[in-house]
Design a protein around this motif. Structure first.
Motif, PDB file in Angstrom:
ATOM      1  N   HIS A 115      27.497-100.301-124.879  1.00  0.00           N
ATOM      2  CA  HIS A 115      28.068 -99.379-123.904  1.00  0.00           C
ATOM      3  C   HIS A 115      27.017 -98.574-123.141  1.00  0.00           C
ATOM      4  N   TRP A 116      25.874 -98.250-123.781  1.00  0.00           N
ATOM      5  CA  TRP A 116      24.875 -97.464-123.057  1.00  0.00           C
ATOM      6  C   TRP A 116      23.705 -98.308-122.543  1.00  0.00           C
ATOM      7  N   ALA A 117      23.407 -99.434-123.220  1.00  0.00           N
ATOM      8  CA  ALA A 117      22.347-100.316-122.721  1.00  0.00           C
ATOM      9  C   ALA A 117      22.893-101.146-121.566  1.00  0.00           C
TER      10      ALA A 117
ATOM     11  N   VAL B 151      21.737 -86.630-110.502  1.00  0.00           N
ATOM     12  CA  VAL B 151      22.713 -85.813-111.233  1.00  0.00           C
ATOM     13  C   VAL B 151      23.009 -86.435-112.593  1.00  0.00           C
ATOM     14  N   TYR B 152      23.220 -87.747-112.618  1.00  0.00           N
ATOM     15  CA  TYR B 152      23.495 -88.418-113.890  1.00  0.00           C
ATOM     16  C   TYR B 152      22.318 -88.276-114.853  1.00  0.00           C
ATOM     17  N   LYS B 153      21.126 -88.390-114.312  1.00  0.00           N
ATOM     18  CA  LYS B 153      19.927 -88.274-115.156  1.00  0.00           C
ATOM     19  C   LYS B 153      19.763 -86.859-115.691  1.00  0.00           C
TER      20      LYS B 153
ATOM     21  N   ARG C  82      33.930 -91.280-121.646  1.00  0.00           N
ATOM     22  CA  ARG C  82      34.550 -92.573-121.322  1.00  0.00           C
ATOM     23  C   ARG C  82      36.036 -92.416-121.054  1.00  0.00           C
ATOM     24  N   LEU C  83      36.678 -91.522-121.808  1.00  0.00           N
ATOM     25  CA  LEU C  83      38.120 -91.345-121.660  1.00  0.00           C
ATOM     26  C   LEU C  83      38.481 -90.399-120.523  1.00  0.00           C
ATOM     27  N   SER C  84      37.466 -89.738-119.947  1.00  0.00           N
ATOM     28  CA  SER C  84      37.741 -88.805-118.860  1.00  0.00           C
ATOM     29  C   SER C  84      38.149 -89.563-117.591  1.00  0.00           C
ATOM     30  N   SER C  85      39.090 -88.995-116.870  1.00  0.00           N
ATOM     31  CA  SER C  85      39.543 -89.634-115.632  1.00  0.00           C
ATOM     32  C   SER C  85      38.558 -89.427-114.481  1.00  0.00           C
ATOM     33  N   HIS C  86      37.529 -88.593-114.726  1.00  0.00           N
ATOM     34  CA  HIS C  86      36.586 -88.270-113.659  1.00  0.00           C
ATOM     35  C   HIS C  86      35.363 -89.191-113.662  1.00  0.00           C
ATOM     36  N   THR C  87      35.204 -89.982-114.691  1.00  0.00           N
ATOM     37  CA  THR C  87      33.990 -90.799-114.790  1.00  0.00           C
ATOM     38  C   THR C  87      34.339 -92.270-114.973  1.00  0.00           C
ATOM     39  N   SER C  88      33.481 -93.103-114.452  1.00  0.00           N
ATOM     40  CA  SER C  88      33.652 -94.542-114.587  1.00  0.00           C
ATOM     41  C   SER C  88      32.797 -95.053-115.738  1.00  0.00           C
ATOM     42  N   VAL C  89      32.971 -96.340-116.056  1.00  0.00           N
ATOM     43  CA  VAL C  89      32.159 -96.958-117.105  1.00  0.00           C
ATOM     44  C   VAL C  89      30.680 -96.926-116.718  1.00  0.00           C
ATOM     45  N   LEU C  90      30.401 -97.159-115.447  1.00  0.00           N
ATOM     46  CA  LEU C  90      29.016 -97.185-114.981  1.00  0.00           C
ATOM     47  C   LEU C  90      28.370 -95.801-115.102  1.00  0.00           C
ATOM     48  N   ILE C  91      29.128 -94.756-114.733  1.00  0.00           N
ATOM     49  CA  ILE C  91      28.600 -93.395-114.841  1.00  0.00           C
ATOM     50  C   ILE C  91      28.370 -93.033-116.310  1.00  0.00           C
ATOM     51  N   THR C  92      29.332 -93.394-117.145  1.00  0.00           N
ATOM     52  CA  THR C  92      29.191 -93.124-118.576  1.00  0.00           C
ATOM     53  C   THR C  92      27.944 -93.790-119.136  1.00  0.00           C
ATOM     54  N   ARG C  93      27.694 -95.014-118.719  1.00  0.00           N
ATOM     55  CA  ARG C  93      26.516 -95.740-119.184  1.00  0.00           C
ATOM     56  C   ARG C  93      25.228 -95.045-118.730  1.00  0.00           C
ATOM     57  N   ARG C  94      25.213 -94.626-117.471  1.00  0.00           N
ATOM     58  CA  ARG C  94      24.008 -93.992-116.938  1.00  0.00           C
ATOM     59  C   ARG C  94      23.725 -92.656-117.626  1.00  0.00           C
ATOM     60  N   ILE C  95      24.766 -91.921-117.924  1.00  0.00           N
ATOM     61  CA  ILE C  95      24.576 -90.618-118.572  1.00  0.00           C
ATOM     62  C   ILE C  95      24.042 -90.775-119.991  1.00  0.00           C
ATOM     63  N   HIS C  96      24.496 -91.793-120.703  1.00  0.00           N
ATOM     64  CA  HIS C  96      24.175 -91.922-122.121  1.00  0.00           C
ATOM     65  C   HIS C  96      23.028 -92.877-122.431  1.00  0.00           C
ATOM     66  N   ALA C  97      22.475 -93.528-121.426  1.00  0.00           N
ATOM     67  CA  ALA C  97      21.435 -94.532-121.684  1.00  0.00           C
ATOM     68  C   ALA C  97      20.207 -93.934-122.352  1.00  0.00           C
TER      69      ALA C  97
ATOM     70  N   THR D  49      32.750 -83.298-114.551  1.00  0.00           N
ATOM     71  CA  THR D  49      33.976 -83.165-113.762  1.00  0.00           C
ATOM     72  C   THR D  49      33.676 -83.299-112.270  1.00  0.00           C
ATOM     73  N   GLY D  50      34.416 -84.182-111.621  1.00  0.00           N
ATOM     74  CA  GLY D  50      34.264 -84.331-110.184  1.00  0.00           C
ATOM     75  C   GLY D  50      33.081 -85.167-109.755  1.00  0.00           C
ATOM     76  N   LEU D  51      32.457 -85.889-110.683  1.00  0.00           N
ATOM     77  CA  LEU D  51      31.343 -86.747-110.289  1.00  0.00           C
ATOM     78  C   LEU D  51      31.848 -87.899-109.431  1.00  0.00           C
ATOM     79  N   PRO D  52      31.051 -88.350-108.476  1.00  0.00           N
ATOM     80  CA  PRO D  52      31.469 -89.491-107.647  1.00  0.00           C
ATOM     81  C   PRO D  52      31.656 -90.733-108.496  1.00  0.00           C
ATOM     82  N   TYR D  53      32.676 -91.521-108.162  1.00  0.00           N
ATOM     83  CA  TYR D  53      33.017 -92.693-108.982  1.00  0.00           C
ATOM     84  C   TYR D  53      31.908 -93.735-108.970  1.00  0.00           C
ATOM     85  N   SER D  54      31.263 -93.932-107.852  1.00  0.00           N
ATOM     86  CA  SER D  54      30.227 -94.959-107.755  1.00  0.00           C
ATOM     87  C   SER D  54      28.933 -94.344-107.242  1.00  0.00           C
ATOM     88  N   PRO D  55      27.834 -94.574-107.944  1.00  0.00           N
ATOM     89  CA  PRO D  55      26.564 -94.006-107.484  1.00  0.00           C
ATOM     90  C   PRO D  55      26.064 -94.746-106.249  1.00  0.00           C
ATOM     91  N   THR D  56      25.949 -94.013-105.144  1.00  0.00           N
ATOM     92  CA  THR D  56      25.528 -94.656-103.892  1.00  0.00           C
ATOM     93  C   THR D  56      24.289 -94.015-103.292  1.00  0.00           C
TER      94      THR D  56
END
Length: 411
Positions: free
Chosen positions: A300-302, A215-217, A252-267, A201-208
């Motif tokens: 989705h995760w690779a 945090v994602y790791k 993935r369905l959460s409004s707080h995370t993007s596709v890129l964040i979801t991928r990084r979390i689950h890789a 919740t509240g994670l930044p949309y784009s990792p910069t």
């Protein structure tokens, strides 16, 4: 002759044994001399106080009997190591450490009650309890972890102490990795799902920045620890796949995370499950639904150029219909790029290549297997321990196949 021998014998015996006195006066003189000799020997061996003149044998005997060797005193008690510890200035600290190692659950309870518990103490308690369980061959690890209830104890402390609100503890990957096996053994999944949801919740949309990537790791490491524990101490690989899909879909369905964040979390967790699937093969015992979920999740995760080799690994490891087509295509692409496609993931590509050889040999495709070995030995020479020489340059096809099999057995 006989008489001379007798005289000689008597002479010798007379030298060894002096004849006894014949009268009373001589006997008293001999007794006095013996008594004086005895006193002198006692005086030399056990000197007496110079102020005393009476050196009778009785006095020496009494002196000997007064020796500490013949007294009724208790022998000197030397302090044991434990008593030495108790007597030292650091005794309270040392006793506390011993208690923490021998009774980690009770020690953690005392620390919580005293308001002294922290992540470090919880980490120590989890580690000591696991060591204690694994050190006993007569105990079933899963059942022992469940009975200890230390997972629930730590989870409740995280909530009551305010750690749950801050969520700082997920940054300690060692802590979450030690906690997950106990929660899984106790079937306490709800706290983990709450932590995953709150951490996203509240994670930044784009990792910069590196901090955001970290945090994602951290979140991904906690998820991977959960799945690893489910495979080892929970309900197995299929249950772990279902957990992974639940986490992926909810993130993935959460409004707080993007596709890129979801991928990084689950890789990391996705790659772990795929390798578990690949190492088990037909023994993975996954249902068709779980197999399809795992295959679909790869996209989705690779990421990037790793999608193709991971898809190839899935095909090679299919429990019912292993297929090397996508793997052969990928290996040809790696060969054409002179290994550039495998840059940064060389070990993973070597393992995929060896798995390809294994499947091809099982299917009787020895020529294709030899070709794959040639690519591995030329492109990945340091990883396979080869000098880069082609297996077919000086060897027959059969010899190349045997060499391939030897490398497979060695891995």
């Amino acid at each position: 002759m006989r008489q001379s021998l007798t005289l000689s014998w008597r002479f010798l015996t007379s030298k060894l044994h002096q004849p006894l006195p014949l009268n009373r006066r001589e006997s008293q003189q001999l007794l006095a001399r013996l008594n004086d000799s005895f006193n002198r020997n006692l005086d030399s061996q056990f000197p007496q106080d110079l102020g005393h003149t009476d050196h009778s044998p009785d006095q020496h005997i009494r002196s000997l009997l007064k020796s500490p060797l013949f007294s009724d005193q208790q022998p000197q008690q030397f302090p044991s190591p434990i008593r030495a510890v108790e007597a030292s200035q650091n005794a309270p600290i040392i006793r506390d450490l011993i208690f923490a190692v021998e009774q980690p659950v009770e020690h953690f309870k005392q620390q919580v009650a005293a308001g002294k518990a922290n992540i470090g103490i919880a980490n120590l308690a989890l580690d000591n309890q696991m060591r204690k369980i694994l050190a006993s061959p007569s105990l079933d690890p899963e059942e022992s972890m469940k009975i200890s209830e230390i997972g629930s104890l730590v989870a409740n402390w995280l909530w009551s102490s305010g750690q749950y609100e801050r969520m700082d503890f997920i940054q300690d990957r060692t802590f979450t990795a030690r906690l997950m096996p106990f929660l899984v053994a106790e079937r306490q999944y709800k706290p983990v799902w709450d932590w995953l949801q709150r951490s996203c919740t509240g994670l930044p949309y784009s990792p910069t920045s590196e901090a955001r990537l970290s945090v994602y790791k951290d979140i991904g490491a906690m998820l991977r620890s959960l799945l690893h524990s489910e495979v080892a101490y929970g309900q197995g690989l299929e249950s772990a796949v279902q957990m992974f899909m639940t986490s992926y879909n909810s993130t993935r369905l959460s409004s707080h995370t993007s596709v890129l964040i979801t991928r990084r979390i689950h890789a990391s967790a996705g790659a772990y499950l795929l390798w578990q699937f690949a190492s088990r093969g037909a023994s993975a015992n996954l249902g068709d639904h779980a197999v399809k979920d795992l295959e679909r999740s790869i996209n989705h995760w690779a990421s990037g150029q790793m999608i193709a080799p991971y898809q190839a690994l899935f095909d090679l490891s299919h429990p019912r219909v292993p297929n090397a087509s996508r793997a052969l295509k990928w290996i040809s692409m790696v060969e054409a790029s002179d290994g550039q496609l495998a840059k940064g993931n060389r070990q993973t590509n070597v393992r995929i290549g060896l798995k390809t050889v294994e499947v091809l040999l099982t299917q009787g495709s020895t020529k294709e297997a030899a070709r794959v070995m040639k690519v591995l030995q030329t492109v990945f020479a340091p990883e396979v321990g080869s000098d880069g020489e082609s297996p077919g340059s000086h060897q027959s096809e059969e010899e190349s196949t045997l060499r391939s099999l030897n490398i497979l057995l060695a891995t």
